[in-house]
Design an enzyme around this catalytic site. Sequence first.
Site, short mmCIF file in Angstrom:
data_model
loop_
_atom_site.label_atom_id
_atom_site.label_comp_id
_atom_site.label_asym_id
_atom_site.label_seq_id
_atom_site.Cartn_x
_atom_site.Cartn_y
_atom_site.Cartn_z
N TYR A 200 -15.69 -7.69 -31.75
CA TYR A 200 -16.31 -8.58 -30.76
C TYR A 200 -17.75 -8.09 -30.60
O TYR A 200 -17.97 -6.98 -30.11
CB TYR A 200 -15.59 -8.49 -29.41
CG TYR A 200 -14.18 -9.06 -29.41
CD1 TYR A 200 -13.11 -8.33 -29.91
CD2 TYR A 200 -13.94 -10.33 -28.89
CE1 TYR A 200 -11.82 -8.86 -29.89
CE2 TYR A 200 -12.65 -10.86 -28.87
CZ TYR A 200 -11.60 -10.13 -29.37
OH TYR A 200 -10.33 -10.65 -29.35
N PRO A 293 -11.47 -18.23 -25.19
CA PRO A 293 -10.75 -17.52 -26.25
C PRO A 293 -11.09 -16.04 -26.38
O PRO A 293 -10.47 -15.33 -27.18
CB PRO A 293 -11.18 -18.27 -27.53
CG PRO A 293 -12.50 -18.86 -27.18
CD PRO A 293 -12.46 -19.18 -25.72
N LYS A 297 -5.97 -14.93 -25.27
CA LYS A 297 -4.81 -15.01 -24.38
C LYS A 297 -4.11 -16.37 -24.36
O LYS A 297 -3.03 -16.49 -23.77
CB LYS A 297 -5.23 -14.67 -22.93
CG LYS A 297 -5.63 -13.22 -22.76
CD LYS A 297 -4.45 -12.31 -22.97
CE LYS A 297 -4.78 -10.84 -22.91
NZ LYS A 297 -4.01 -10.03 -23.84
N TYR A 385 -5.60 -6.10 -23.00
CA TYR A 385 -5.67 -6.73 -24.32
C TYR A 385 -4.29 -6.79 -24.98
O TYR A 385 -3.93 -7.79 -25.58
CB TYR A 385 -6.67 -5.98 -25.23
CG TYR A 385 -7.07 -6.78 -26.44
CD1 TYR A 385 -8.12 -7.72 -26.39
CD2 TYR A 385 -6.40 -6.63 -27.66
CE1 TYR A 385 -8.48 -8.46 -27.50
CE2 TYR A 385 -6.76 -7.36 -28.78
CZ TYR A 385 -7.81 -8.28 -28.69
OH TYR A 385 -8.16 -9.02 -29.80
#
Length: 390
Positions: A200, A293, A297, A385
Site C-alpha cells: 500500500y 477498498p 474488508k 487487517y
Amino acid sequence: MKTQVAIVGGGPAGLLLSQLLDLSGIDSIVIERRSRDYVLGRIRAGVLEAGTVGLLREAGVSDRMDRDGQTHDGFEISWHDERLRIDLAGMTGKPVTVYGQTEVTRDLYTARDERGGEIIHEAEVVRIESTESDRPIVVFEKNGEEHRIEARFIAGCDGFHGPCRRAIPEGVRREFVREYPFGWLGLLSRSKPANSELIYAAHERGFGLCSMRSDAVSRYYVQVPLTEKLEDWPADRFWDELKRRIPVDVASQLQSDGEVLEMSVAPLRSFVSEPLRHGSLFLAGDSGHIVPPTGAKGLNLAASDIFYLHRALDAFFNSASNEGIVNYSAKALSRVWKSERFSWWMTSILHDFPEMNAFEKRMQKAEFDYLAQSEAAQRSLAENYVGLPY
Ligand code: APR
Ligand code: PHB
C-alpha cells in the site's frame, strides 16, 4: 413458489448463505438479476481474513482456495521510498489468504450446482411485500413476466443498488455516508507480481497499490480524481503513474508488458444503513454497508454478516429459537462499524485528499512515522487487517 428463505442477489453473500442454509437442512431460492457469466466477470478485491477462510471451509467450498490461495504473513506500507512491513503472522498469529473474490463466487456456484441449489438468473426483484408479517413476498420479473415467492424470511443480499434496503420504511431506516473525492483505477495484468507481498503506497501524487491474484496475475491500482475517464488511461499511462508512486526498487521489478486483462474505475465510499433487520427482512453484505477498498474488508464483512445470519436462521428453524433473529442487526452492526472505522482510517492516512492543507499532510506523514516506530501501532493495524473476531 414457496421456500423458507428467499435470497435476493447471487453475489458472494447470497450464494454463501444459500450454501450454509442447505447444509443446515433449510431451503432457499436465490434470485439474481444478472447472468452467471456477468456475475463472474466482475473483478473485485482478493484478500480473505482467516475468519472468512474458516467459513468457506465450513461451507465446503475451500478445495481450490486451499490449493491455489496464497498465504500472506505480512504486507507493506510505503511512503515514497520508505518501506514498512507489517508482520501479520508475528503480531496476531494469523495470516491472510490472497484469493480472488471472483474465484470465491465461482466456487460457490459450483457447490450450489453440486447440491442442486435453486438459483434463478436474469430475474429482477422489483418489489418486496409484507416484510412486517411472517409471510413476506418477493416479486420478481423474468422474461417480461411477474413471479412471486412466498417465504418465511427474505435475505437482502442484493448489493448497494438493490431494492431490499429501500424496502425498510424511511422512518425506520437511518443511513450514514462518507464519500471520498477520488476513485481507484485498477488494472489486472497477466504478469509476475512486482513484490511477493501487497504494498500500500502513499505518495504526494496519490495512493497506489500493488496486489496480485497468483504468481502469474497481478492487480494494481492508482488513486485518480472522480472526474477521470477510463478512455484517458491507456495502459502505458497507468504503468508510468504507478511507477512514480511506489518505491523505486519495486518499480524496477514491475512487468508492464503483460497482457492487460481488465481495467476499471471504482469510486470510494463509506456507508452504513441501520438497522439490518426489519421484521422478516434481513440485509447482509453490500446491501447494508459499503467500505472503501483500502482495508480489503468488503467481502470479509459480507462473510461475517452471513455467519451471524446463518446461525440465527439455523437456530430459528432447527432449535425454535428467536434469539439470533432478534440480535442479528446489533451483532452484525457492531462488527461492521469497527471495520468501517478501520477502512476509513486506512483510506485517510494513505490517500492524497485535494482539500488537505499543509498541516493535515504533516499529520499523515506523522501517522506513517508513528506506525514505523511503534510496535503497538503496528499490532493494532495487524489485528484489524487479519480481521476482528466474530
Ligand atoms: N434483483 C435481483 N438481484 C439483484 C437485484 C435485483 N433487483 N439488484 C441487485 N442484484 C444482485 C446483483 O446483480 C449482484 O449480483 O445482487 C448481487 C449483489 O452482489 P454484490 O454486489 O457482489 O454484493 P455482496 O454479495 O453483498 O458482496 C459483498 O462482494 O460485491 C462485492 O464489493 C462487494 O466486496 C463486497 C462483497
Ligand atoms: C485487490 O487485490 O484487488 C485488493 C487487495 C487489497 C485491497 C484492495 C484490493 O485493499
